[in-house]
Design a protein around this motif. Structure first.
Motif, mmCIF file in Angstrom:
data_model
loop_
_atom_site.group_PDB
_atom_site.id
_atom_site.type_symbol
_atom_site.label_atom_id
_atom_site.label_comp_id
_atom_site.label_asym_id
_atom_site.label_seq_id
_atom_site.Cartn_x
_atom_site.Cartn_y
_atom_site.Cartn_z
ATOM 1 N N TRP A 1 -44.514 -39.399 -19.709
ATOM 2 C CA TRP A 1 -43.714 -39.369 -20.923
ATOM 3 C C TRP A 1 -44.537 -38.870 -22.102
ATOM 4 O O TRP A 1 -44.091 -38.050 -22.894
ATOM 5 C CB TRP A 1 -43.136 -40.739 -21.253
ATOM 6 C CG TRP A 1 -42.838 -40.837 -22.707
ATOM 7 C CD1 TRP A 1 -43.521 -41.524 -23.658
ATOM 8 C CD2 TRP A 1 -41.814 -40.126 -23.407
ATOM 9 N NE1 TRP A 1 -42.987 -41.296 -24.900
ATOM 10 C CE2 TRP A 1 -41.926 -40.437 -24.773
ATOM 11 C CE3 TRP A 1 -40.807 -39.248 -23.014
ATOM 12 C CZ2 TRP A 1 -41.080 -39.909 -25.737
ATOM 13 C CZ3 TRP A 1 -39.963 -38.728 -23.971
ATOM 14 C CH2 TRP A 1 -40.099 -39.064 -25.317
ATOM 15 N N ILE B 1 -44.835 -35.178 -21.894
ATOM 16 C CA ILE B 1 -43.555 -34.514 -22.178
ATOM 17 C C ILE B 1 -43.281 -34.528 -23.680
ATOM 18 O O ILE B 1 -42.862 -33.535 -24.258
ATOM 19 C CB ILE B 1 -42.394 -35.208 -21.426
ATOM 20 C CG1 ILE B 1 -42.527 -35.023 -19.929
ATOM 21 C CG2 ILE B 1 -41.038 -34.730 -21.927
ATOM 22 C CD1 ILE B 1 -42.226 -33.649 -19.430
ATOM 23 N N ALA B 2 -43.533 -35.669 -24.307
ATOM 24 C CA ALA B 2 -43.277 -35.788 -25.741
ATOM 25 C C ALA B 2 -44.117 -34.786 -26.523
ATOM 26 O O ALA B 2 -43.645 -34.175 -27.481
ATOM 27 C CB ALA B 2 -43.552 -37.210 -26.212
ATOM 28 N N ALA C 1 -42.664 -31.061 -25.635
ATOM 29 C CA ALA C 1 -41.220 -30.819 -25.613
ATOM 30 C C ALA C 1 -40.832 -29.522 -26.315
ATOM 31 O O ALA C 1 -40.023 -28.748 -25.800
ATOM 32 C CB ALA C 1 -40.482 -32.002 -26.227
ATOM 33 N N SER C 2 -41.390 -29.269 -27.462
ATOM 34 C CA SER C 2 -41.017 -28.074 -28.218
ATOM 35 C C SER C 2 -41.542 -26.801 -27.544
ATOM 36 O O SER C 2 -40.869 -25.766 -27.549
ATOM 37 C CB SER C 2 -41.537 -28.178 -29.652
ATOM 38 O OG SER C 2 -41.020 -27.139 -30.437
ATOM 39 N N GLN D 1 -39.243 -26.131 -24.757
ATOM 40 C CA GLN D 1 -38.004 -25.562 -25.293
ATOM 41 C C GLN D 1 -38.185 -24.069 -25.555
ATOM 42 O O GLN D 1 -37.304 -23.265 -25.237
ATOM 43 C CB GLN D 1 -37.607 -26.292 -26.566
ATOM 44 C CG GLN D 1 -36.292 -25.841 -27.147
ATOM 45 C CD GLN D 1 -35.960 -26.559 -28.444
ATOM 46 O OE1 GLN D 1 -36.702 -27.416 -28.914
ATOM 47 N NE2 GLN D 1 -34.845 -26.197 -29.036
ATOM 48 N N HIS E 1 -36.943 -35.764 -20.200
ATOM 49 C CA HIS E 1 -36.589 -34.727 -21.170
ATOM 50 C C HIS E 1 -35.482 -35.206 -22.113
ATOM 51 O O HIS E 1 -35.503 -34.875 -23.309
ATOM 52 C CB HIS E 1 -36.219 -33.424 -20.464
ATOM 53 C CG HIS E 1 -37.405 -32.736 -19.918
ATOM 54 N ND1 HIS E 1 -38.268 -32.000 -20.703
ATOM 55 C CD2 HIS E 1 -37.932 -32.704 -18.664
ATOM 56 C CE1 HIS E 1 -39.265 -31.533 -19.965
ATOM 57 N NE2 HIS E 1 -39.070 -31.946 -18.726
ATOM 58 N N ALA F 1 -37.093 -37.288 -24.735
ATOM 59 C CA ALA F 1 -37.786 -36.449 -25.718
ATOM 60 C C ALA F 1 -36.799 -35.902 -26.747
ATOM 61 O O ALA F 1 -37.088 -35.877 -27.949
ATOM 62 C CB ALA F 1 -38.519 -35.308 -25.022
#
Length: 183
Positions: free
Chosen positions: A77, A80-81, A84-85, A88, A141, A144
């Motif tokens: 986690w 991922i945090a 995340a951007s 994306q 996800h 996030a």
């Protein structure tokens, strides 16, 4: 590369100009190293995945699969945090097959753990391991996205992610098993 990770980490729409400014170089210099924004985004994602792999390699996945899954989800986690951007940006710039290729190594770790838990009878075997792994991917996800939108506190997210992962994977108790559909 550090500037790309920083800029894309702030905004998935960061431009080559934004990244060049962050790096303290001109756009021409940046394009000299990366022929396109897509190439730079891919390189940034590869870098973050490699850093994440270094962290996840240290997670002890032996012992009780439930404890191992909790630890893996909490550790995963955080990664991922942080990414995340960038992910994306990669989803917008790269073909989906390429993103799947790049995630193969971290996903294998999850699949192996789920299969071991199924073999040991603590994770549900009525669903394929690949489906359970995919559900865990979506949980992380989704969390996030919720943190970014302010619907979930960043300090609460690791516990929620781990608890949801266990709820998905654990063999349901008799009271929690779905009832058969009426005939």
């Amino acid at each position: 590369m550090r500037a790309a990770v920083t800029c894309l980490g702030r905004s998935a729409e960061a431009s080559m100009n934004d990244i060049a400014q962050e790096a303290g170089v001109g756009r021409v210099t940046l394009y000299g190293h990366f022929p396109s924004r897509e190439a730079l985004v891919e390189a940034a994602l590869i870098r973050l995945l490699a850093q994440g792999d270094e962290v996840l390699k240290t997670v002890d996945l032996t012992g009780d699969p439930r404890d191992a899954l909790r630890t893996l989800m909490e550790s995963g986690w955080l990664l991922i945090a942080q990414a995340a951007s960038v992910l994306q940006a990669a989803q917008a710039a790269l073909p989906p097959g390429r993103i799947q290729e790049l995630h193969a190594k971290p996903e294998q770790r999850v699949h192996d753990l789920i299969r071991r838990g199924q073999t040991e009878g603590v994770f549900r075997a009525d669903f394929p391991a690949d489906l359970l792994a995919s559900a865990l991917h979506h949980i992380m996800h989704g969390a996030a996205v919720d943190v970014a939108a302010g619907r979930l506190g960043p300090t609460d997210a690791p516990r929620f992610v781990a608890e949801m992962a266990l709820a998905v994977c654990l063999v349901p108790t008799a009271a929690a098993r779905p009832r058969p559909a009426p005939e």
